[in-house]
Write a protein that holds these residues in place. Structure first.
Motif, PDB file in Angstrom:
ATOM      1  N   ARG A  66       3.129 -32.868  12.548  1.00 24.42           N
ATOM      2  CA  ARG A  66       3.332 -31.906  13.646  1.00 24.42           C
ATOM      3  C   ARG A  66       2.114 -31.857  14.552  1.00 24.42           C
ATOM      4  N   ALA A  67       0.938 -31.926  13.911  1.00 26.25           N
ATOM      5  CA  ALA A  67      -0.279 -31.888  14.729  1.00 26.25           C
ATOM      6  C   ALA A  67      -0.312 -33.094  15.661  1.00 26.25           C
ATOM      7  N   GLU A  68       0.126 -34.227  15.130  1.00 28.01           N
ATOM      8  CA  GLU A  68       0.148 -35.445  15.942  1.00 28.01           C
ATOM      9  C   GLU A  68       1.094 -35.263  17.140  1.00 28.01           C
ATOM     10  N   VAL A  69       2.246 -34.659  16.864  1.00 28.72           N
ATOM     11  CA  VAL A  69       3.213 -34.419  17.944  1.00 28.72           C
ATOM     12  C   VAL A  69       2.583 -33.501  18.996  1.00 28.72           C
ATOM     13  N   ARG A  70       1.940 -32.424  18.523  1.00 28.83           N
ATOM     14  CA  ARG A  70       1.342 -31.466  19.455  1.00 28.83           C
ATOM     15  C   ARG A  70       0.236 -32.124  20.276  1.00 28.83           C
ATOM     16  N   ARG A  71      -0.561 -32.957  19.580  1.00 27.58           N
ATOM     17  CA  ARG A  71      -1.649 -33.637  20.296  1.00 27.58           C
ATOM     18  C   ARG A  71      -1.099 -34.498  21.416  1.00 27.58           C
ATOM     19  N   GLY A  72       0.006 -35.178  21.097  1.00 25.88           N
ATOM     20  CA  GLY A  72       0.645 -36.030  22.107  1.00 25.88           C
ATOM     21  C   GLY A  72       1.077 -35.209  23.310  1.00 25.88           C
ATOM     22  N   GLN A  73       1.671 -34.050  23.052  1.00 25.51           N
ATOM     23  CA  GLN A  73       2.144 -33.208  24.163  1.00 25.51           C
ATOM     24  C   GLN A  73       0.976 -32.777  25.034  1.00 25.51           C
ATOM     25  N   VAL A  74      -0.108 -32.364  24.368  1.00 21.75           N
ATOM     26  CA  VAL A  74      -1.261 -31.863  25.128  1.00 21.75           C
ATOM     27  C   VAL A  74      -1.859 -32.982  25.973  1.00 21.75           C
ATOM     28  N   LEU A  75      -1.955 -34.177  25.366  1.00 23.05           N
ATOM     29  CA  LEU A  75      -2.526 -35.304  26.114  1.00 23.05           C
ATOM     30  C   LEU A  75      -1.705 -35.617  27.354  1.00 23.05           C
ATOM     31  N   GLU A  76      -0.398 -35.576  27.185  1.00 23.05           N
ATOM     32  CA  GLU A  76       0.472 -35.866  28.333  1.00 23.05           C
ATOM     33  C   GLU A  76       0.246 -34.847  29.438  1.00 23.05           C
ATOM     34  N   ARG A  77       0.197 -33.565  29.040  1.00 20.17           N
ATOM     35  CA  ARG A  77       0.056 -32.528  30.061  1.00 20.17           C
ATOM     36  C   ARG A  77      -1.296 -32.653  30.766  1.00 20.17           C
ATOM     37  N   ARG A  78      -2.320 -32.895  29.968  1.00 18.81           N
ATOM     38  CA  ARG A  78      -3.648 -33.029  30.558  1.00 18.81           C
ATOM     39  C   ARG A  78      -3.716 -34.191  31.533  1.00 18.81           C
ATOM     40  N   GLU A  79      -3.030 -35.279  31.174  1.00 15.93           N
ATOM     41  CA  GLU A  79      -3.063 -36.454  32.028  1.00 15.93           C
ATOM     42  C   GLU A  79      -2.425 -36.140  33.383  1.00 15.93           C
ATOM     43  N   ALA A  80      -1.295 -35.448  33.345  1.00 16.53           N
ATOM     44  CA  ALA A  80      -0.621 -35.101  34.602  1.00 16.53           C
ATOM     45  C   ALA A  80      -1.529 -34.206  35.448  1.00 16.53           C
ATOM     46  N   GLU A  81      -2.190 -33.248  34.808  1.00 15.00           N
ATOM     47  CA  GLU A  81      -3.078 -32.351  35.554  1.00 15.00           C
ATOM     48  C   GLU A  81      -4.281 -33.124  36.127  1.00 15.00           C
ATOM     49  N   ARG A  82      -4.751 -34.076  35.309  1.00 15.01           N
ATOM     50  CA  ARG A  82      -5.917 -34.851  35.750  1.00 15.01           C
ATOM     51  C   ARG A  82      -5.614 -35.635  37.022  1.00 15.01           C
ATOM     52  N   LEU A  83      -4.416 -36.198  37.078  1.00 13.55           N
ATOM     53  CA  LEU A  83      -4.064 -37.017  38.241  1.00 13.55           C
ATOM     54  C   LEU A  83      -4.075 -36.187  39.530  1.00 13.55           C
ATOM     55  N   ASP A  84      -3.809 -34.879  39.407  1.00 13.91           N
ATOM     56  CA  ASP A  84      -3.756 -34.014  40.599  1.00 13.91           C
ATOM     57  C   ASP A  84      -5.033 -33.206  40.807  1.00 13.91           C
ATOM     58  N   ARG A  85      -6.111 -33.594  40.112  1.00 13.56           N
ATOM     59  CA  ARG A  85      -7.264 -32.691  40.058  1.00 13.56           C
ATOM     60  C   ARG A  85      -7.954 -32.472  41.401  1.00 13.56           C
ATOM     61  N   TYR A  86      -7.834 -33.423  42.318  1.00 10.64           N
ATOM     62  CA  TYR A  86      -8.540 -33.242  43.595  1.00 10.64           C
ATOM     63  C   TYR A  86      -7.731 -32.435  44.603  1.00 10.64           C
ATOM     64  N   LYS A  87      -6.470 -32.158  44.291  1.00 15.42           N
ATOM     65  CA  LYS A  87      -5.683 -31.344  45.220  1.00 15.42           C
ATOM     66  C   LYS A  87      -6.182 -29.904  45.162  1.00 15.42           C
ATOM     67  N   PRO A  88      -6.253 -29.212  46.306  1.00 12.19           N
ATOM     68  CA  PRO A  88      -6.722 -27.824  46.252  1.00 12.19           C
ATOM     69  C   PRO A  88      -5.738 -26.927  45.520  1.00 12.19           C
ATOM     70  N   ALA A  89      -6.244 -25.789  45.042  1.00 16.61           N
ATOM     71  CA  ALA A  89      -5.367 -24.846  44.339  1.00 16.61           C
ATOM     72  C   ALA A  89      -4.791 -23.879  45.377  1.00 16.61           C
ATOM     73  N   ILE A  90      -3.677 -24.269  45.955  1.00 17.75           N
ATOM     74  CA  ILE A  90      -3.012 -23.419  46.943  1.00 17.75           C
ATOM     75  C   ILE A  90      -1.706 -22.938  46.319  1.00 17.75           C
ATOM     76  N   THR A  91      -1.513 -21.638  46.287  1.00 10.75           N
ATOM     77  CA  THR A  91      -0.311 -21.105  45.629  1.00 10.75           C
ATOM     78  C   THR A  91       0.931 -21.478  46.438  1.00 10.75           C
ATOM     79  N   ARG A  92       2.096 -21.283  45.830  1.00 19.15           N
ATOM     80  CA  ARG A  92       3.333 -21.708  46.502  1.00 19.15           C
ATOM     81  C   ARG A  92       3.540 -20.957  47.815  1.00 19.15           C
ATOM     82  N   ASP A  93       2.928 -19.758  47.934  1.00 20.17           N
ATOM     83  CA  ASP A  93       3.054 -19.057  49.209  1.00 20.17           C
ATOM     84  C   ASP A  93       1.793 -19.201  50.063  1.00 20.17           C
ATOM     85  N   GLY A  94       1.052 -20.288  49.804  1.00 22.08           N
ATOM     86  CA  GLY A  94       0.030 -20.696  50.764  1.00 22.08           C
ATOM     87  C   GLY A  94      -1.322 -20.015  50.669  1.00 22.08           C
ATOM     88  N   ARG A  95      -1.664 -19.390  49.531  1.00 17.60           N
ATOM     89  CA  ARG A  95      -2.973 -18.741  49.426  1.00 17.60           C
ATOM     90  C   ARG A  95      -3.892 -19.610  48.565  1.00 17.60           C
TER      91      ARG A  95
END
Ligand code: PEP
Ligand code: MG
Length: 841
Positions: A512-541
């Motif tokens: 189970r830990a292996e499964v969880r680790r895999g999930q976390v790695l995937e999520r982190r990777e997706a976030e990493r790819l977008d890391r230079y985009k500014p943090a602008i909320t969906r309503d533009g703030r």
């Protein structure tokens, strides 16, 4: 949903050793089109880090995350080795499940695998079968079937009908509440929903029921206390299993005093895992989930000779050592009794009893008579006894092992030939266990060798935890003496998200830990790819996401991680790990390096915040009874103007290279601020530098209450939620038992933040936050909603914080913040944020 196909199953293979087996698995993966051949090397390297053997003859070879670019498509192969292959610690693998993962599509197959792991006969069948269909049926399974074994209540059990709770059905939190109630009883408990039945004591199985709000459930129990169990479960369901009736009604949400807040920069993305190994619970201090051998950190190395010439002399030494330790313990007992009462001092009485154990002393004398030195004899005897105790299932007896080791070491030090004070550091990857770690101990750790760490004492906002987060080392603190009662080399899982150390994890835990680790790695990777985009909320703030750093090299890391500047440079970290303070030139060079790395992005250099838990021995400050309320932060600088001047000169020199802001920590009065600013101005003129923006940390309640006055003098506020929380709640941030309640999302702290933000708005200055809560997903949402325009978080949290902010609306965050201010407890605030659709991770 990924499905295993016949061409992915290779049966009846043979391999001389593990490397050959892995190459065969790799070939199957290449031929299935899942990987490039180069990935096979990474699979072999992965085994060096930690063997992928799970148990029941099953291994799951896969590559390291760094080789993910060699994965062409997510997929799984199964290769059967009926004669087995030596894999790890004398275990033979007969079925190897090769994994290539680009996404999380394979997780259901792995989850199904955990079901096979728990069933030795099913695993044996897979190892022998000549029918690929049998393997496919076992691993493809039902897409939504729970991974855990299903409980069937034997005939004779009674049952009740209940409804799945509102508003979100039987999801993680209510299911956890259900498991907690169920586990109080011996009865076997099963929960049926439609065709599916789950073990009522297994969180994973309950989640697999997929019971939406209001779904009809049948709860059955069998066993001598079945009736009582059903009555308790009925009451728990009637109470909503701790769920608020609707997210708008936070006052009904549960308090969970047993579960520490994730007072760090990222909370778990999913439900806590329901471990089967020995769970040592502490406080979550740095997120992440790792597995490795236990390794006890020692601040000193004691050397004793194995043999000695004269047993009579050694006997005398041993008796003197025992008497000396007993005298120390009596003195400690008497002193603590006077200060804290007999109950607190009782532990030393118990230790005395252990020392006076006649069997123990007689066994040590026997060893001495056999020609061993007093130290060697004593160590052998107490270590053997402690190991024996630790092996017992009874947790109370196991806890005595830690006591025995503690007492044992006390005597051993008196018998030592030499004691080296240098801390020993691991030379291979380990889960490090320590009584406590000072910030300087932690700063010396190498993240390559320290996969995770667990301390018996400490708090989640202590500087040790902060350093662990910045090094991206998963950490659990305040786990109590049980954390020290683990043999070196023992396999452990360190779950920094859940705040637990799992000793001797079962194959299912590891899967189970292996499964969880895999999930976390995937999520982190997706976030990493977008890391230079500014943090602008969906309503533009826009909210600026900047970094907390503590060393010159971290400025570049902050930029590379997507940081939009540095919101807090803890300059005092430059003063740790040394014998004397850094000179003006050294400091100027360090600050200039950071400013240059930021290449035009702003940096806030906080002046020295020494004191509290950041002790700098060479400054020879007098010991204080209550260092967090003593000469700390700006107070120390105003007492030690020599240090302050040197630092300010260095900061002004660096300010010529780029946008530097200056910030004072621990401001609690207008007078302090005035003195600090006047001195700063004097130094600026001395140097001839241009004026720079000056701000203050808001981390003391008095500063909040006079924030309107302070705001007139400065350019910005940065809220230090770590200290603000400890001072508002009167709970030491590193207290072993209180720290778990010191949650920065407590409404009392939020009201302080709200008041600060209002004062800043009124005065026309900006306000941000740099305490741990800024990077905790629930905290990110609430602080943004309270009007903070800058969040300064640890480097590993930058991408996740930005991703979270991009996914919410500011209007929604403001609404949550308003409702959070009306809550009565931190647990209610957390429930409120979690319950708000689409807001929290
Ligand atoms: C704080 O108190 O929140 C803060 C950021 O400062 P430190 O953790 O260094 O005390
Ligand atoms: Mg602080």
């Amino acid at each position: 949903m990924l499905k295993l196909r016949e061409r992915n199953v290779w049966l009846g293979r043979a391999a001389a050793d593990k490397a050959e087996a892995i190459r065969t698995v790799g070939r199957a993966m290449v031929e299935s089109g899942f990987i490039e051949p180069g990935y096979i090397d990474s699979m072999l390297q992965r085994e060096q880090v930690a063997a992928t053997y799970l148990g029941s003859g099953i291994a799951i070879p896969h590559g390291l995350p760094a080789a993910r670019h060699l994965v062409r498509a997510t997929g799984i192969v199964v290769v059967q080795f009926p004669d087995g292959v030596a894999w790890a610690d004398g275990e033979r693998a007969r079925v190897a499940v090769g994994i290539a993962a680009r996404s999380d599509e394979h997780l259901q197959v792995l989850a199904n695998l955990t079901g096979v792991l728990g069933d030795a006969s099913a695993a044996a069948r897979l190892a022998r079968t000549s029918d690929p269909g049998e393997v496919i049926a076992a691993l493809n399974g039902g897409a939504s079937a729970p991974a855990a074994p299903q409980a069937v209540v034997p005939g004779g059990g009674t049952s009740i009908e209940v409804r799945s709770p509102s508003p979100h059905g039987l999801h993680a939190r209510p299911a956890t509440a259900l498991v907690e109630v169920a586990k109080r009883f011996r009865a076997e408990i099963a929960v049926r929903h439609g065709e599916k039945t789950a073990n009522g004591k297994s969180l994973v199985a309950l989640l697999g029921l997929g019971a939406v709000a209001g779904a009809r459930l049948t709860v059955s129990a069998a066993g001598d206390d079945a009736a009582a169990a059903l009555a308790a479960l009925d009451a728990a369901f009637a109470g909503g299993l701790g769920e608020a009736a609707a997210p708008q009604a936070p006052q009904a949400a549960p308090a969970r005093p047993d579960r520490a807040p994730a007072a760090h920069d990222r909370a778990p993305a999913a439900a806590p895992l329901d471990y089967e190994g020995r769970v040592v619970a502490g406080i979550s201090a740095s997120p992440g989930l790792v597995e490795g051998p236990a390794w006890a950190f020692q601040r000193e190395r004691v050397t004793v000779a194995e043999t000695a010439a004269d047993p009579a002399v050694q006997r005398r030494r041993l008796d003197q050592g025992l008497a000396g330790a007993a005298a120390d313990l009596r003195q400690l007992h008497d002193e603590l009794s006077k200060k804290a009462g007999a109950a607190k001092a009782a532990i030393f009485k118990a230790h005395l009893e252990l020392l006076e154990d006649p069997d123990l002393v007689a066994a040590a004398h026997d060893q001495v008579d056999a020609g061993h030195s007093a130290g060697w004899a004593w160590r052998k005897v107490y270590e053997e006894r402690a190991e024996g105790l630790a092996r017992l299932d009874d947790p109370l007896l196991a806890a005595r092992a830690a006591d025995l080791r503690d007492v044992g070491r006390r005597v051993l030090r008196l018998l030592a030939d030499s004691i080296e004070s240098a801390a020993s550091l691991p030379s291979h990857p380990v889960v490090l266990l320590a009584d406590d770690l000072s910030p300087s101990d932690t700063a010396k750790l190498d993240p390559k060798q320290v996969l995770g760490l667990c301390t018996a004492v400490g708090g989640a906002t202590s500087h040790t935890a902060i350093i662990a987060r910045s090094l991206d080392i998963p950490a659990v603190v305040a786990a109590g003496p049980a954390a020290l009662d683990v043999e070196d080399g023992q396999a452990c899982i360190l779950d920094g998200d859940a705040g637990v150390l799992v000793v001797r994890p079962t194959p299912r835990d590891r899967a189970r830990a292996e499964v969880r680790r895999g999930q976390v790695l995937e999520r982190r990777e997706a976030e990493r790819l977008d890391r230079y985009k500014p943090a602008i909320t969906r309503d533009g703030r826009r909210v600026e996401v900047v970094a907390n750093i503590g060393a010159p090299g971290e400025a570049q890391q902050a930029v590379d991680a997507g940081g939009e500047g540095v919101g807090l440079m803890r300059t005092e970290f430059l003063f740790l790990k040394r014998e004397s303070p850094p000179s003006e030139d050294e400091q100027a060079e360090a600050y200039t390096t950071m400013v240059r790395a930021l290449n035009g992005l702003p940096i806030i250099l906080r002046t020295l915040d020494i004191g509290g838990d950041k002790h700098v021995p060479y400054l020879s400050m007098p010991a204080e009874g209550n260092p967090f309320l003593g000469v700390r932060g700006v107070r120390l600088c105003l007492e030690r103007l020599d240090l302050f001047r040197t630092q300010l000169r260095a900061i002004f020199r660096a300010s010529r290279e780029g946008p530097v802001r200056l910030m004072y920590p621990m401001i609690s009065t207008v007078e302090e601020l005035a003195k600090a600013m006047a001195f700063t101005e004097e130094v600026r003129r001395e140097i001839g530098a241009d004026p720079i923006e000056i701000g203050i940390m808001i981390e003391v309640p008095s500063a909040v209450m006079i924030a309107d006055r302070l705001a007139r003098e400065v350019s910005f506020f940065s809220i230090g939620t770590n200290d603000l929380t400890q001072y508002v709640l009167a709970m030491d941030r590193q207290h072993p038992t209180l720290a778990s309640q010191a949650d920065g999302l407590h409404p009392a702290v939020l009201r302080m933040i709200e008041r600060t933000a209002a004062a800043a708005r009124e005065a026309g200055i900006w306000v941000g936050a740099c305490g741990g809560v800024a990077g905790d997903p629930a905290g990110t949402v609430v602080l943004a909603g309270l009007g903070l325009v800058e969040l300064s978080v640890s480097i590993p949290s930058i991408a996740a914080t930005k991703a979270l902010l991009r996914g919410i609306t500011m209007e929604g965050a403001e609404d949550i913040a308003r409702r959070a201010l009306a809550c009565g407890t931190a647990a209610e605030v957390r429930a409120l944020v979690q319950g708000a659709q689409g807001v929290a991770a």
